[in-house]
Design a protein around this motif. Structure first.
Motif, PDB file in Angstrom:
ATOM      1  N   VAL A  48       0.847  -1.203   0.000  1.00 38.13           N
ATOM      2  CA  VAL A  48       0.000   0.000   0.000  1.00 38.13           C
ATOM      3  C   VAL A  48       0.879   1.248   0.000  1.00 38.13           C
ATOM      4  O   VAL A  48       0.654   2.205  -0.748  1.00 38.13           O
ATOM      5  CB  VAL A  48      -0.947   0.007   1.219  1.00 38.13           C
ATOM      6  N   LYS A  49       1.912   1.226   0.831  1.00 38.88           N
ATOM      7  CA  LYS A  49       2.818   2.376   0.913  1.00 38.88           C
ATOM      8  C   LYS A  49       3.613   2.545  -0.382  1.00 38.88           C
ATOM      9  O   LYS A  49       3.795   3.661  -0.874  1.00 38.88           O
ATOM     10  CB  LYS A  49       3.764   2.200   2.096  1.00 38.88           C
ATOM     11  N   SER A  50       4.092   1.429  -0.926  1.00 38.10           N
ATOM     12  CA  SER A  50       4.929   1.485  -2.124  1.00 38.10           C
ATOM     13  C   SER A  50       4.151   1.930  -3.358  1.00 38.10           C
ATOM     14  O   SER A  50       4.698   2.593  -4.249  1.00 38.10           O
ATOM     15  CB  SER A  50       5.557   0.115  -2.390  1.00 38.10           C
ATOM     16  N   CYS A  51       2.868   1.552  -3.426  1.00 35.25           N
ATOM     17  CA  CYS A  51       2.059   1.848  -4.622  1.00 35.25           C
ATOM     18  C   CYS A  51       1.119   3.027  -4.439  1.00 35.25           C
ATOM     19  O   CYS A  51       0.226   3.251  -5.261  1.00 35.25           O
ATOM     20  CB  CYS A  51       1.247   0.607  -5.014  1.00 35.25           C
ATOM     21  N   GLU A  52       1.317   3.772  -3.366  1.00 38.27           N
ATOM     22  CA  GLU A  52       0.395   4.865  -3.047  1.00 38.27           C
ATOM     23  C   GLU A  52       0.244   5.861  -4.190  1.00 38.27           C
ATOM     24  O   GLU A  52      -0.864   6.287  -4.524  1.00 38.27           O
ATOM     25  CB  GLU A  52       0.883   5.590  -1.798  1.00 38.27           C
ATOM     26  N   ALA A  68       2.153  -1.965 -11.021  1.00 32.69           N
ATOM     27  CA  ALA A  68       1.822  -2.099  -9.595  1.00 32.69           C
ATOM     28  C   ALA A  68       1.914  -3.542  -9.105  1.00 32.69           C
ATOM     29  O   ALA A  68       2.452  -3.799  -8.020  1.00 32.69           O
ATOM     30  CB  ALA A  68       0.419  -1.554  -9.340  1.00 32.69           C
ATOM     31  N   THR A  69       1.397  -4.498  -9.876  1.00 34.52           N
ATOM     32  CA  THR A  69       1.440  -5.898  -9.448  1.00 34.52           C
ATOM     33  C   THR A  69       2.875  -6.359  -9.253  1.00 34.52           C
ATOM     34  O   THR A  69       3.193  -7.082  -8.302  1.00 34.52           O
ATOM     35  CB  THR A  69       0.730  -6.802 -10.474  1.00 34.52           C
ATOM     36  N   LEU A 124      -2.416  -9.534  -4.161  1.00 32.59           N
ATOM     37  CA  LEU A 124      -1.471 -10.563  -4.600  1.00 32.59           C
ATOM     38  C   LEU A 124      -0.209 -10.569  -3.746  1.00 32.59           C
ATOM     39  O   LEU A 124       0.358 -11.627  -3.461  1.00 32.59           O
ATOM     40  CB  LEU A 124      -1.118 -10.360  -6.067  1.00 32.59           C
ATOM     41  N   SER A 125       0.234  -9.396  -3.333  1.00 36.08           N
ATOM     42  CA  SER A 125       1.395  -9.311  -2.461  1.00 36.08           C
ATOM     43  C   SER A 125       1.128 -10.019  -1.136  1.00 36.08           C
ATOM     44  O   SER A 125       1.953 -10.806  -0.648  1.00 36.08           O
ATOM     45  CB  SER A 125       1.751  -7.847  -2.198  1.00 36.08           C
ATOM     46  N   ALA A 126      -0.035  -9.747  -0.556  1.00 35.12           N
ATOM     47  CA  ALA A 126      -0.397 -10.384   0.711  1.00 35.12           C
ATOM     48  C   ALA A 126      -0.512 -11.892   0.559  1.00 35.12           C
ATOM     49  O   ALA A 126      -0.087 -12.656   1.428  1.00 35.12           O
ATOM     50  CB  ALA A 126      -1.716  -9.804   1.225  1.00 35.12           C
ATOM     51  N   MET A 127      -1.063 -12.344  -0.558  1.00 35.06           N
ATOM     52  CA  MET A 127      -1.224 -13.780  -0.778  1.00 35.06           C
ATOM     53  C   MET A 127       0.135 -14.462  -0.947  1.00 35.06           C
ATOM     54  O   MET A 127       0.392 -15.508  -0.347  1.00 35.06           O
ATOM     55  CB  MET A 127      -2.091 -14.038  -2.003  1.00 35.06           C
ATOM     56  N   GLY A 140      -6.809  -2.594  -6.080  1.00 35.96           N
ATOM     57  CA  GLY A 140      -6.169  -3.333  -5.003  1.00 35.96           C
ATOM     58  C   GLY A 140      -5.570  -4.658  -5.407  1.00 35.96           C
ATOM     59  O   GLY A 140      -5.240  -5.475  -4.542  1.00 35.96           O
ATOM     60  N   VAL A 141      -5.397  -4.909  -6.697  1.00 31.04           N
ATOM     61  CA  VAL A 141      -4.844  -6.183  -7.154  1.00 31.04           C
ATOM     62  C   VAL A 141      -3.436  -6.387  -6.611  1.00 31.04           C
ATOM     63  O   VAL A 141      -3.087  -7.465  -6.126  1.00 31.04           O
ATOM     64  CB  VAL A 141      -4.837  -6.265  -8.694  1.00 31.04           C
TER      65      VAL A 141
END
Length: 232
Positions: free
Chosen positions: A18-22, A56-57, A33-36, A28-29
């Motif tokens: 979230v911080k990196s892609c702000e 972003a992904t 995917l990062s969390a998964m 929210g893809v």
């Protein structure tokens, strides 16, 4: 062996993404995917990307790789895509960048990357189905994710994507889910006994290799239409 979920690692990767892609202000893809990938403690993350695609992904997967110590490989079709990809990742503060493999055919490249346990493809890319079919997954299973799943349908609120169509026959889909995130996100957890692209020879046994009596059971989810295959 099987994938084991870690909510703490997943949460950290999500927040970091979230911080990196702000500044990208996209869907929210990437965060999901990062969390998964981090939550499943992925050790070999593979994605495909081509010039003009969103970054972003890739940033999210890089964040996950950093949290789990995973190898992160991105397959691109040509040198121009490689240059754009590495420059875009550098601009997003991703250092060191993921490994980049140049291959005119993502299908040819993925078949050489054995042991992956987290794979992300884009339904907009023509060879995405063949990539899934020949992917050589880890012996502990793998999570496969397809972005832009609504691309398969004329209806923007309906996914016509079917795992039983794109995966090698006999692949054991433990669980699959479609999420209305971004332009549609279809995710499947592939069991470890028979992996994608294994040629049907990935089964294992605890009796010294002797094959005992077993049978495959097919179940079709009436709501999603997904076909699940289990061995009993």
């Amino acid at each position: 062996m099987k994938l084991v979920w870690s909510p703490e690692t997943a949460s950290k990767a999500y927040i970091d993404t979230v911080k990196s892609c702000e500044k990208l202000k996209e869907s929210g893809v990437a965060e999901l995917l990062s969390a998964m990938a981090a939550g499943w403690n992925a050790k070999f993350i593979v994605e495909s990307w081509c010039h003009g695609g969103p970054i972003a992904t890739s940033v999210g997967l890089a964040v996950a790789a950093r949290n789990t110590g995973a190898r992160h490989v991105c397959i691109v079709p040509d040198e121009a895509s490689r240059l754009t990809y590495t420059q875009s990742m550098a601009e997003m503060g991703v250092a060191p960048p993921p490994e980049v493999v140049i291959a005119g055919s993502a299908e040819a490249a993925i078949s050489r990357l054995a042991g992956l346990d987290f794979l992300v493809v884009d339904c907009k890319q023509r060879d995405f189905a063949r990539v899934l079919r020949v992917a050589r997954v880890s012996n502990r299973g793998a999570v496969l994710a397809c972005k832009n799943a609504w691309q398969m349908s004329n209806n923007s609120n309906l996914s016509l994507f079917r795992w039983n169509v794109v995966l090698e026959k006999g692949t054991r889909v433990v669980r699959s889910v479609f999420l209305p995130v971004g332009k549609g996100l279809d995710i499947a957890y592939i069991g470890s006994e028979i992996g994608v692209g294994s040629g049907g020879g990935g089964s294992s046994s605890d009796d010294g290799g002797r094959k005992g009596p077993s049978r495959w059971i097919k179940h079709i989810d009436k709501k999603s239409g997904e076909e699940h295959v289990f061995r009993k």
